[in-house]
Each structure stands twice: as structure tokens, then as C-alpha cells.
Design an enzyme around this catalytic site. Structure first.
Site, PDB file in Angstrom:
ATOM      1  N   HIS A  52       4.759  -5.182   7.451  1.00 37.27           N
ATOM      2  CA  HIS A  52       3.479  -5.882   7.293  1.00 37.27           C
ATOM      3  C   HIS A  52       3.618  -7.400   7.291  1.00 37.27           C
ATOM      4  O   HIS A  52       4.596  -7.935   6.759  1.00 37.27           O
ATOM      5  CB  HIS A  52       2.817  -5.431   5.985  1.00 37.27           C
ATOM      6  CG  HIS A  52       2.636  -3.947   5.919  1.00 37.27           C
ATOM      7  ND1 HIS A  52       3.533  -3.126   5.283  1.00 37.27           N
ATOM      8  CD2 HIS A  52       1.688  -3.146   6.438  1.00 37.27           C
ATOM      9  CE1 HIS A  52       3.130  -1.864   5.404  1.00 37.27           C
ATOM     10  NE2 HIS A  52       2.014  -1.848   6.095  1.00 37.27           N
TER      11      HIS A  52
ATOM     12  N   ASP B 131       7.111  -7.560   4.424  1.00 39.36           N
ATOM     13  CA  ASP B 131       8.099  -6.488   4.306  1.00 39.36           C
ATOM     14  C   ASP B 131       8.507  -6.065   5.716  1.00 39.36           C
ATOM     15  O   ASP B 131       8.232  -6.790   6.677  1.00 39.36           O
ATOM     16  CB  ASP B 131       7.575  -5.328   3.434  1.00 39.36           C
ATOM     17  CG  ASP B 131       6.345  -4.639   4.020  1.00 39.36           C
ATOM     18  OD1 ASP B 131       6.084  -4.784   5.241  1.00 39.36           O
ATOM     19  OD2 ASP B 131       5.636  -3.950   3.259  1.00 39.36           O
TER      20      ASP B 131
ATOM     21  N   SER C 177      -2.793   0.627   6.160  1.00 39.58           N
ATOM     22  CA  SER C 177      -2.205  -0.387   5.273  1.00 39.58           C
ATOM     23  C   SER C 177      -2.462  -1.814   5.729  1.00 39.58           C
ATOM     24  O   SER C 177      -2.302  -2.743   4.952  1.00 39.58           O
ATOM     25  CB  SER C 177      -0.695  -0.175   5.148  1.00 39.58           C
ATOM     26  OG  SER C 177      -0.075  -0.330   6.407  1.00 39.58           O
TER      27      SER C 177
END
Ligand SMILES: *[C@@H]1O[C@H](CO)[C@@H](O)[C@H](O)[C@H]1NC(C)=O
Ligand SMILES: *[C@@H]1O[C@H](CO)[C@@H](O)[C@H](O)[C@H]1NC(C)=O
Length: 351
Positions: free
Chosen positions: A329, A326, A35
């Protein structure tokens, strides 16, 4: 001499924006990982690990939630811009893009993926071996599109970015009821992972890759999710996780040194993330951050993916004041700061 001077302004029109002096030609950027670099591949597979909804992407071009785990762009998007290849790296599975785009920038990464296939299986995301399979398919398409000679040149001179490993610890080894924890000591697991990294790099090399930057792990115990779950001292970084990241990075450096000695012509570098990331967190004022402990999205303590959504009243109005977007990240601003450091140390160094 006079002629040359006359030519200069014209040449500037043709060349990509000036960067540092004498940077090597990099005709393409090719991305593998999780991610930290997935630009939307997970949108096309059946998994819950998604971020293609608001407020993700609210500061991206057009405010579009692309599947990047960020309010805006990722570090790899900034690398692409640095190489003069365009402002972002499209996802290979995104039907909006074709080989004419992928010929210069392509991303095979999948959020939730790991070096360890068991990690990728937890959330049904694209394992690394499958990312390689897509890459091989890409090679075939590229040869058809550019012709063999040009395609081989692109594949040889491209910058390969690998950013993976965090989930192997956070989602897998340190998770409750982890099978890997029963099988391996932490040292044994680090050896296992770096062995997988070695195999992966050797496979890329065999497939033609030469300029490879493997991003080291950051201080994974300092992400908001781990801070807020810290059972020892709530709110501070989890040292056990940070130590695992440092051990992994040290072992990876040894592996990389060995590979550089063994594989002729390889330009393989460990992109040094850990110390710089921690430096920014510890010197937040210099970088204009008000908050480096909580994510901007929702309460900033645990929300990531579907729990970070437009129904939270708590999402911060200005993500530029936050290091984390978040609970896991970085924000676009943090990614840009990090990208600049990793460009300076690694991605601008390819010859
Ligand atoms: C993991 O186990 C601990 C201790 O049993 C528990 O407090 C915690 O809630 C569990 N975490 C998850 C994510 O299930
Ligand atoms: C990267 O290098 C540029 C040019 O030398 C410098 O201005 C900048 O401060 C460096 N940034 C980082 C984060 O190292």
C-alpha cells in the site's frame, strides 16, 4: 453591485474552502472497495486482514491506527476534504460514528475484498454483495434521519468511489493453486471481472447512484511484494501482473462507455490511475521520493498487515521519502499525490 461586494466576505465564511471554480455540489462521499479505501471496517469482523495497530496510522490525526492500510490518510480521505465534507471518511461499522456522520461520508470497503466473491472468501472479508447490503441499510437509516426528499437528493448527488480489483489478481488468480486459474485464461478472467463490475455499477445505479468514479488498477506488478518475489528479475516490476492490470482497465473502459450510453443521467468515469502511478514511480525525484521500490515498514519487501508491526527495527523514520508504506500500500504522501490527480481528472468533473 455594492451590496454583493459587501456580502462576499461573509459568503466565504459559510462556504467550504475554495477549490476549483464552479464545482458541482457533492453532499456526500460513499465508498466501496478493498484495502486501498477501507477506513476500518475490517476491525469489526473476524479476519486476519487488519492494520489497526502501530506503526499503521502513525501519521494519521492523533497518530491513531484506524485500520487504514497506511501511515496516514487514504485517497478517499483527500477526496472528502476536497468536497468540503471533512478530513476523513469514517468506516460504516465503526461504532464511534453514527448516521449524523455517515450522512456526508461513509465507507463500506473491506481490505482483502474483490469483485470476485471467491477473492473475498480467501480472507473472510466483506464481499461486495455484502457491502451493497450495508449500503441499502444505510439508505434506510438516511431516510429516517434526513427525511425522504433530502435523503434522495443526497444519494443522487453524492460522489460514489469504487476501488477494487487488485486482490482478484494478486490474492486470487495469480496465487498458487488458484481455482480461478484452472477455470479461466487471464483474458477470460478479465472478462469475468469486468462483467461483475458492470453488474455492480448497474445495481448502484438502480439504487439511485449517479456520480460514480471507478478507480482503475495501478501497476500492481510494481508493488514491493511483487517486485521482491519476481522470479525473473528480482527487484523489477512483474510485467505479467502489470499487463493484467492494463487489460482490466481497457476492458473496464469499454464497459463504462457502454453503461454511459445505456443509463440515462449517469456520470460514470474511470479514474485513470495506472499511467500516473507509473509516472510518479519513474520520476520519483520530482515528487521528493527517495525510495519507490520498498515499503517503509519493516524490511519493505513482504510485510503487510500483521507482519508490519511495531517490533520491526527496520521501519523508516520518515514515510514521506517513500512511495510505499508497506509491501502493498502507498504512503499517505503517495495517496495525496494520486488523489490530486484523480480529483483533477475525475472527482472534480461531476456536474
Ligand atoms: C508458490 O509456488 C512457487 C513455485 O512452486 C514457490 O516457489 C512459492 O514459494 C509459492 N508461494 C507461496 C506464497 O506459497
Ligand atoms: C491538479 O490541478 C491543479 C490545479 O489546476 C494543479 O495545480 C495540479 O498540479 C494538478 N495536479 C495533478 C497531480 O494533476
Amino acid at each position: 453591485m455594492e451590496n454583493l461586494l459587501l456580502l462576499l466576505p461573509l459568503m466565504m465564511l459559510w462556504f467550504p474552502p475554495p477549490k476549483t471554480a464552479a464545482i458541482a455540489e457533492v453532499p456526500a462521499i460513499i465508498v466501496f472497495g478493498d484495502s486501498t479505501v477501507d477506513s476500518g471496517n475490517n476491525n469489526r469482523i473476524p479476519t486476519l486482514v487488519r492494520s489497526n495497530f502501530r506503526p499503521y496510522g502513525r501519521d494519521f490525526m492523533g497518530g491513531k491506527p484506524t485500520g487504514r492500510f497506511s501511515n496516514g490518510r487514504l485517497a478517499t480521505d483527500f477526496y472528502s476534504e476536497f468536497y468540503g465534507l471533512g478530513p476523513f471518511v469514517p468506516a460504516y461499522l465503526d461504532p464511534l460514528y453514527g448516521i449524523e456522520d455517515f450522512a456526508t461520508r461513509v465507507c463500506f470497503a473491506s481490505a482483502g475484498s474483490g469483485l470476485d466473491v471467491a477473492t473475498s472468501n480467501i480472507q473472510s472479508v466483506i464481499p461486495l454483495w455484502m457491502q451493497v447490503r450495508y449500503y441499502k441499510e444505510y439508505q434506510t437509516r438516511l431516510i429516517r434521519y434526513l427525511g425522504e426528499e433530502k435523503a434522495e437528493h443526497t444519494l443522487r448527488e453524492a460522489a460514489y468511489v469504487i476501488s477494487i480489483g487488485t486482490n482478484d489478481f494478486i490474492e486470487n488468480y495469480f496465487a498458487n493453486a488458484s481455482e480461478r486459474k484452472k477455470q479461466f485464461t487471464i483474458g477470460g478472467y478479465v472478462d469475468f471481472l469486468t462483467g461483475l463490475a458492470r453488474d455492480f455499477i448497474k445495481e448502484l445505479y438502480a439504487l439511485g447512484a449517479r456520480k460514480i468514479g471507478f478507480t482503475g488498477l495501478g501497476p500492481i506488478g510494481c508493488v514491493p511484494l511483487e517486485r521482491s518475489m519476481n522470479s525473473v528479475t528480482r527487484g523489477s516490476c512483474v510485467e505479467e501482473y502489470n499487463k493484467a492490470a492494463r487489460d482490466f482497465n481497457a476492458k473496464l473502459q469499454t464497459t463504462i462507455d457502454e453503461l454511459c450510453a445505456a443509463l440515462p443521467g449517469i456520470q460514470l468515469k474511470l479514474a485513470p490511475l495506472y499511467d500516473f502511478f507509473l509516472y510518479v514511480v519513474q520520476n520519483r525525484v520530482i515528487y521528493g521520493f527517495e525510495n519507490v521500490e520498498f515499503g517503509c515498514c519493516a524490511t519493505g519487501t513482504f510485510e503487510v498487515g500483521h507482519t508490519c508491526n511495531q517490533w520491526s527495527p527496520f521501519t523508516c523514520p520518515d514515510a514521506r521519502k517513500y512511495a510505499f508504506w508497506d509491501a502493498v500500500h502507498p504512503t499517505e504522501k503517495m495517496s495525496q499525490i494520486i488523489a490530486e490527480h484523480l480529483i483533477n481528472t475525475t472527482f472534480a468533473q461531476f456536474k
